[in-house]
Design a protein around this motif. Structure first.
Motif, PDB file in Angstrom:
ATOM      1  N   LYS A 180     -97.134  80.102 -11.983  1.00 20.47           N
ATOM      2  CA  LYS A 180     -98.140  80.625 -11.054  1.00 20.47           C
ATOM      3  C   LYS A 180     -99.373  81.113 -11.816  1.00 20.47           C
ATOM      4  O   LYS A 180    -100.507  80.912 -11.380  1.00 20.47           O
ATOM      5  N   MET A 181     -99.155  81.750 -12.951  1.00 15.01           N
ATOM      6  CA  MET A 181    -100.271  82.229 -13.764  1.00 15.01           C
ATOM      7  C   MET A 181    -101.077  81.037 -14.312  1.00 15.01           C
ATOM      8  O   MET A 181    -102.306  81.045 -14.276  1.00 15.01           O
ATOM      9  N   LEU A 182    -100.395  80.019 -14.794  1.00 12.61           N
ATOM     10  CA  LEU A 182    -101.075  78.835 -15.322  1.00 12.61           C
ATOM     11  C   LEU A 182    -101.842  78.112 -14.217  1.00 12.61           C
ATOM     12  O   LEU A 182    -102.978  77.676 -14.422  1.00 12.61           O
ATOM     13  N   GLU A 183    -101.234  77.987 -13.037  1.00 10.19           N
ATOM     14  CA  GLU A 183    -101.889  77.328 -11.905  1.00 10.19           C
ATOM     15  C   GLU A 183    -103.163  78.076 -11.507  1.00 10.19           C
ATOM     16  O   GLU A 183    -104.188  77.446 -11.223  1.00 10.19           O
ATOM     17  N   ALA A 184    -103.114  79.412 -11.512  1.00  8.81           N
ATOM     18  CA  ALA A 184    -104.288  80.211 -11.149  1.00  8.81           C
ATOM     19  C   ALA A 184    -105.439  79.978 -12.117  1.00  8.81           C
ATOM     20  O   ALA A 184    -106.600  80.145 -11.760  1.00  8.81           O
ATOM     21  N   ARG A 185    -105.124  79.573 -13.336  1.00  5.78           N
ATOM     22  CA  ARG A 185    -106.141  79.323 -14.342  1.00  5.78           C
ATOM     23  C   ARG A 185    -106.478  77.840 -14.471  1.00  5.78           C
ATOM     24  O   ARG A 185    -107.174  77.435 -15.393  1.00  5.78           O
ATOM     25  N   GLY A 186    -105.922  77.024 -13.578  1.00  5.77           N
ATOM     26  CA  GLY A 186    -106.218  75.596 -13.591  1.00  5.77           C
ATOM     27  C   GLY A 186    -105.564  74.836 -14.726  1.00  5.77           C
ATOM     28  O   GLY A 186    -106.055  73.795 -15.139  1.00  5.77           O
ATOM     29  N   LEU A 187    -104.450  75.348 -15.228  1.00  5.64           N
ATOM     30  CA  LEU A 187    -103.741  74.715 -16.339  1.00  5.64           C
ATOM     31  C   LEU A 187    -102.472  74.047 -15.837  1.00  5.64           C
ATOM     32  O   LEU A 187    -101.917  74.445 -14.810  1.00  5.64           O
ATOM     33  N   PRO A 188    -101.979  73.040 -16.543  1.00  8.45           N
ATOM     34  CA  PRO A 188    -100.755  72.363 -16.111  1.00  8.45           C
ATOM     35  C   PRO A 188     -99.545  73.288 -16.246  1.00  8.45           C
ATOM     36  O   PRO A 188     -99.532  74.189 -17.088  1.00  8.45           O
ATOM     37  N   PRO A 189     -98.520  73.064 -15.429  1.00  7.99           N
ATOM     38  CA  PRO A 189     -97.325  73.913 -15.466  1.00  7.99           C
ATOM     39  C   PRO A 189     -96.492  73.664 -16.722  1.00  7.99           C
ATOM     40  O   PRO A 189     -96.685  72.671 -17.432  1.00  7.99           O
ATOM     41  N   LEU A 190     -95.562  74.562 -16.955  1.00  6.66           N
ATOM     42  CA  LEU A 190     -94.619  74.416 -18.059  1.00  6.66           C
ATOM     43  C   LEU A 190     -93.688  73.245 -17.786  1.00  6.66           C
ATOM     44  O   LEU A 190     -93.439  72.899 -16.632  1.00  6.66           O
ATOM     45  N   GLU A 191     -93.175  72.656 -18.846  1.00  6.92           N
ATOM     46  CA  GLU A 191     -92.160  71.616 -18.691  1.00  6.92           C
ATOM     47  C   GLU A 191     -90.874  72.283 -18.233  1.00  6.92           C
ATOM     48  O   GLU A 191     -90.537  73.365 -18.698  1.00  6.92           O
ATOM     49  N   ALA A 192     -90.155  71.636 -17.347  1.00 11.77           N
ATOM     50  CA  ALA A 192     -88.877  72.175 -16.884  1.00 11.77           C
ATOM     51  C   ALA A 192     -87.843  72.053 -18.002  1.00 11.77           C
ATOM     52  O   ALA A 192     -87.708  70.997 -18.614  1.00 11.77           O
ATOM     53  N   VAL A 193     -87.174  73.147 -18.294  1.00 11.21           N
ATOM     54  CA  VAL A 193     -86.108  73.156 -19.294  1.00 11.21           C
ATOM     55  C   VAL A 193     -84.935  73.934 -18.738  1.00 11.21           C
ATOM     56  O   VAL A 193     -85.086  74.743 -17.826  1.00 11.21           O
ATOM     57  N   SER A 194     -83.781  73.700 -19.290  1.00  9.91           N
ATOM     58  CA  SER A 194     -82.619  74.492 -18.899  1.00  9.91           C
ATOM     59  C   SER A 194     -82.201  75.321 -20.102  1.00  9.91           C
ATOM     60  O   SER A 194     -82.529  75.007 -21.240  1.00  9.91           O
ATOM     61  N   ALA A 195     -81.468  76.366 -19.823  1.00  9.02           N
ATOM     62  CA  ALA A 195     -81.039  77.272 -20.886  1.00  9.02           C
ATOM     63  C   ALA A 195     -80.093  76.560 -21.840  1.00  9.02           C
ATOM     64  O   ALA A 195     -79.367  75.642 -21.452  1.00  9.02           O
TER      65      ALA A 195
END
Length: 103
Positions: free
Chosen positions: A79-94
């Protein structure tokens, strides 16, 4: 004196500098493409310090939503990245499953 032998911090991070590849990739991978290499991608941890009270609140939110702290963190960072117009994090699992029962 303990007879247990564990890994030292130096053992865990000793090879990090050797793993760095400074050469540019031949061609960039397609965006939003899941490939075999993506599943073998390296995962690195980050730490966020919070007060004990905030930790309890985050834990309760995790229980209320049925989402792990990992997933809650990803959602917040995205959400923070989207608000700044940046691409989202890659989905990873623990690396290690949380053991949480699924809803």
């Amino acid at each position: 004196m303990s007879t247990k032998k564990g890994r030292t911090l130096a053992d865990m991070i000793g090879g990090l500098d050797e793993d760095l590849d400074t050469s540019p990739p031949a061609s960039p991978p397609p965006v939003n493409s899941v490939s075999a290499s993506a599943s073998a991608a390296k995962i690195v941890p980050i730490s966020v310090l919070v007060s004990p009270e905030d930790r309890k609140r985050l834990r309760q939110l995790s229980l209320d939503t049925g989402l792990s702290i990992q997933k809650l963190g990803h959602e917040a960072f995205n959400k923070m990245l989207e608000a700044r117009g940046l691409p989202p994090l890659e989905a990873v699992s623990a690396n290690v499953p949380s053991g949480r029962s699924r809803r």
